[in-house]
Design a protein around this motif. Structure first.
Motif, PDB file in Angstrom:
ATOM      1  N   THR A  11      21.187  -3.743  35.694  1.00  0.00           N
ATOM      2  CA  THR A  11      22.183  -3.693  34.623  1.00  0.00           C
ATOM      3  C   THR A  11      21.508  -3.566  33.264  1.00  0.00           C
ATOM      4  O   THR A  11      21.855  -2.688  32.457  1.00  0.00           O
ATOM      5  N   ILE A  12      20.530  -4.415  33.002  1.00  0.00           N
ATOM      6  CA  ILE A  12      19.844  -4.379  31.707  1.00  0.00           C
ATOM      7  C   ILE A  12      19.057  -3.084  31.548  1.00  0.00           C
ATOM      8  O   ILE A  12      19.123  -2.414  30.512  1.00  0.00           O
ATOM      9  N   GLY A  13      18.314  -2.707  32.584  1.00  0.00           N
ATOM     10  CA  GLY A  13      17.490  -1.508  32.486  1.00  0.00           C
ATOM     11  C   GLY A  13      18.308  -0.248  32.289  1.00  0.00           C
ATOM     12  O   GLY A  13      17.967   0.604  31.454  1.00  0.00           O
ATOM     13  N   THR A  14      19.397  -0.106  33.039  1.00  0.00           N
ATOM     14  CA  THR A  14      20.219   1.089  32.902  1.00  0.00           C
ATOM     15  C   THR A  14      20.959   1.100  31.571  1.00  0.00           C
ATOM     16  O   THR A  14      21.177   2.162  30.979  1.00  0.00           O
ATOM     17  N   MET A  52      11.094   5.601  30.078  1.00  0.00           N
ATOM     18  CA  MET A  52       9.894   4.771  30.024  1.00  0.00           C
ATOM     19  C   MET A  52      10.229   3.354  29.552  1.00  0.00           C
ATOM     20  O   MET A  52       9.783   2.359  30.158  1.00  0.00           O
ATOM     21  N   THR A  53      11.018   3.238  28.495  1.00  0.00           N
ATOM     22  CA  THR A  53      11.382   1.922  27.965  1.00  0.00           C
ATOM     23  C   THR A  53      12.177   1.124  28.987  1.00  0.00           C
ATOM     24  O   THR A  53      11.922  -0.070  29.217  1.00  0.00           O
ATOM     25  N   ALA A  54      13.142   1.776  29.633  1.00  0.00           N
ATOM     26  CA  ALA A  54      13.983   1.089  30.614  1.00  0.00           C
ATOM     27  C   ALA A  54      13.172   0.614  31.812  1.00  0.00           C
ATOM     28  O   ALA A  54      13.405  -0.479  32.339  1.00  0.00           O
ATOM     29  N   VAL A  55      12.218   1.431  32.246  1.00  0.00           N
ATOM     30  CA  VAL A  55      11.370   1.025  33.378  1.00  0.00           C
ATOM     31  C   VAL A  55      10.539  -0.193  33.013  1.00  0.00           C
ATOM     32  O   VAL A  55      10.430  -1.156  33.788  1.00  0.00           O
ATOM     33  N   TYR A  56       9.954  -0.198  31.827  1.00  0.00           N
ATOM     34  CA  TYR A  56       9.126  -1.326  31.432  1.00  0.00           C
ATOM     35  C   TYR A  56       9.953  -2.597  31.228  1.00  0.00           C
ATOM     36  O   TYR A  56       9.458  -3.706  31.463  1.00  0.00           O
ATOM     37  N   VAL A  57      11.198  -2.447  30.812  1.00  0.00           N
ATOM     38  CA  VAL A  57      12.057  -3.615  30.623  1.00  0.00           C
ATOM     39  C   VAL A  57      12.465  -4.218  31.964  1.00  0.00           C
ATOM     40  O   VAL A  57      12.408  -5.443  32.158  1.00  0.00           O
ATOM     41  N   SER A  62      13.665  -5.916  38.829  1.00  0.00           N
ATOM     42  CA  SER A  62      14.379  -5.238  39.919  1.00  0.00           C
ATOM     43  C   SER A  62      13.629  -4.060  40.529  1.00  0.00           C
ATOM     44  O   SER A  62      14.103  -3.476  41.509  1.00  0.00           O
ATOM     45  N   GLY A  63      12.490  -3.685  39.963  1.00  0.00           N
ATOM     46  CA  GLY A  63      11.801  -2.487  40.422  1.00  0.00           C
ATOM     47  C   GLY A  63      12.210  -1.242  39.690  1.00  0.00           C
ATOM     48  O   GLY A  63      11.662  -0.176  39.918  1.00  0.00           O
ATOM     49  N   ALA A  64      13.193  -1.360  38.805  1.00  0.00           N
ATOM     50  CA  ALA A  64      13.587  -0.269  37.903  1.00  0.00           C
ATOM     51  C   ALA A  64      13.929   1.016  38.639  1.00  0.00           C
ATOM     52  O   ALA A  64      13.375   2.068  38.364  1.00  0.00           O
ATOM     53  N   HIS A  65      14.906   0.938  39.566  1.00  0.00           N
ATOM     54  CA  HIS A  65      15.426   2.177  40.147  1.00  0.00           C
ATOM     55  C   HIS A  65      16.190   2.959  39.085  1.00  0.00           C
ATOM     56  O   HIS A  65      15.962   4.148  38.902  1.00  0.00           O
ATOM     57  N   GLY A  90      24.803  -2.528  39.749  1.00  0.00           N
ATOM     58  CA  GLY A  90      24.121  -2.827  38.493  1.00  0.00           C
ATOM     59  C   GLY A  90      23.896  -1.589  37.651  1.00  0.00           C
ATOM     60  O   GLY A  90      24.053  -1.618  36.421  1.00  0.00           O
ATOM     61  N   GLN A  91      23.529  -0.499  38.301  1.00  0.00           N
ATOM     62  CA  GLN A  91      23.286   0.753  37.574  1.00  0.00           C
ATOM     63  C   GLN A  91      24.569   1.271  36.908  1.00  0.00           C
ATOM     64  O   GLN A  91      24.537   1.693  35.736  1.00  0.00           O
ATOM     65  N   LEU A  92      25.665   1.246  37.625  1.00  0.00           N
ATOM     66  CA  LEU A  92      26.912   1.749  37.053  1.00  0.00           C
ATOM     67  C   LEU A  92      27.392   0.863  35.910  1.00  0.00           C
ATOM     68  O   LEU A  92      27.800   1.367  34.849  1.00  0.00           O
TER      69      LEU A  92
END
Length: 264
Positions: A11-14, A52-57, A62-65, A90-92
């Motif tokens: 949720t946070i990353g997306t 890149m920012t979302a993956v690092y966050v 969660s593994g940043a899918h 979470g992504q949606l």
């Protein structure tokens, strides 16, 4: 990782992904934005840095899918189907939150843009009831491109193929270069590699459809566009909405199958 970790991280990353990715689209599009008309290069790099920012966050949580196509591909590759619904939920949700935050950050620019006679026509005021009905019946409205993608040439077969090919390239890069040590998401180096791949896809394959390559990235913000109280916003182009959902899922499955045959 637990289901709550997955849901919170995705949720946070997306949300971060869409806030920064949709944000660059808003910056380039909207009246009274300092970056207006900065062009496609700015959009491609903006989305790459957003990834890149979302993956690092979210990677450590969660593994940043951040993308149902990535989640599907990993499930096909390693058989981890149990957490797929949690990842996608979470992504949606994150995509919808991120799109809403773009509206908040650019609220004044949205108002100026959508009440400008040269952009929306008419008296430059709130749409009448008749105009609102007409807008709902239309395809893409004047700011829909900030929220979701659309084709330059509307041809369902070509548009679907473009999304399949672009997503397959992304997923192959993730599966061959980007995974963390556990193989369940993106690592630190993988975040950088994936970001650069997204820039490359945008520059090379983004022209026909706007390169959704992520069902949540397109569907969540499209829902938000339909719900937001934006004057003269036009339609949300639901007749096209299936393409950036189905295409990336097919592309992700194809890439996972190819990876299992050629690389596993």
């Amino acid at each position: 990782m637990s289901s709550s970790d997955i849901f919170i991280g995705e949720t946070i990353g997306t949300a971060v992904l869409i806030l920064l990715g949709g944000g660059v689209c808003a910056a380039v599009t909207l009246k009274a934005s300092k970056a207006r008309n900065a062009g496609w290069l700015a959009i491609a790099f903006g989305w790459g840095f957003a990834v890149m920012t979302a993956v690092y966050v979210s990677g450590p949580v969660s593994g940043a899918h951040l993308n149902p196509a990535v989640t599907l591909a990993l499930a096909i590759s390693n058989g981890g189907w149990a957490d797929v619904p949690v990842y996608v939920a979470g992504q949606l949700l994150g995509a919808m939150i991120g799109a809403a935050l773009v509206w908040v950050a650019y609220y004044g620019q949205f108002r100026a843009h959508l009440t400008d006679r040269e952009i929306v026509g008419g008296p430059g005021a709130q749409a009448t009831a008749a105009q609102a009905v007409e807008a709902r019946e239309k395809g893409a409205g004047p700011v829909l491109g900030i929220f979701s993608t659309g084709p330059e040439i509307r041809n369902a077969v070509q548009n679907l193929a473009t999304e399949i090919v672009g997503t397959a390239v992304l997923i192959l890069a993730v599966l061959t270069q980007g995974l963390n040590d556990q193989g369940n998401g993106l690592g630190v180096l993988g975040g950088l590699i994936t970001a650069l791949v997204v820039v490359s896809i945008g520059l090379s394959l983004g022209g026909p459809t706007g390169y959704a390559i992520n069902p949540a990235r397109d569907l969540g913000p499209r829902i938000v566009h339909a719900l937001l109280p934006l004057p003269n916003k036009g339609g949300s182009d639901w007749s096209y909405a299936w393409v950036p959902v189905v295409g990336p899922l097919i592309g992700g499955a194809v890439a996972a199958g190819l990876h299992n045959v050629a690389f596993a």
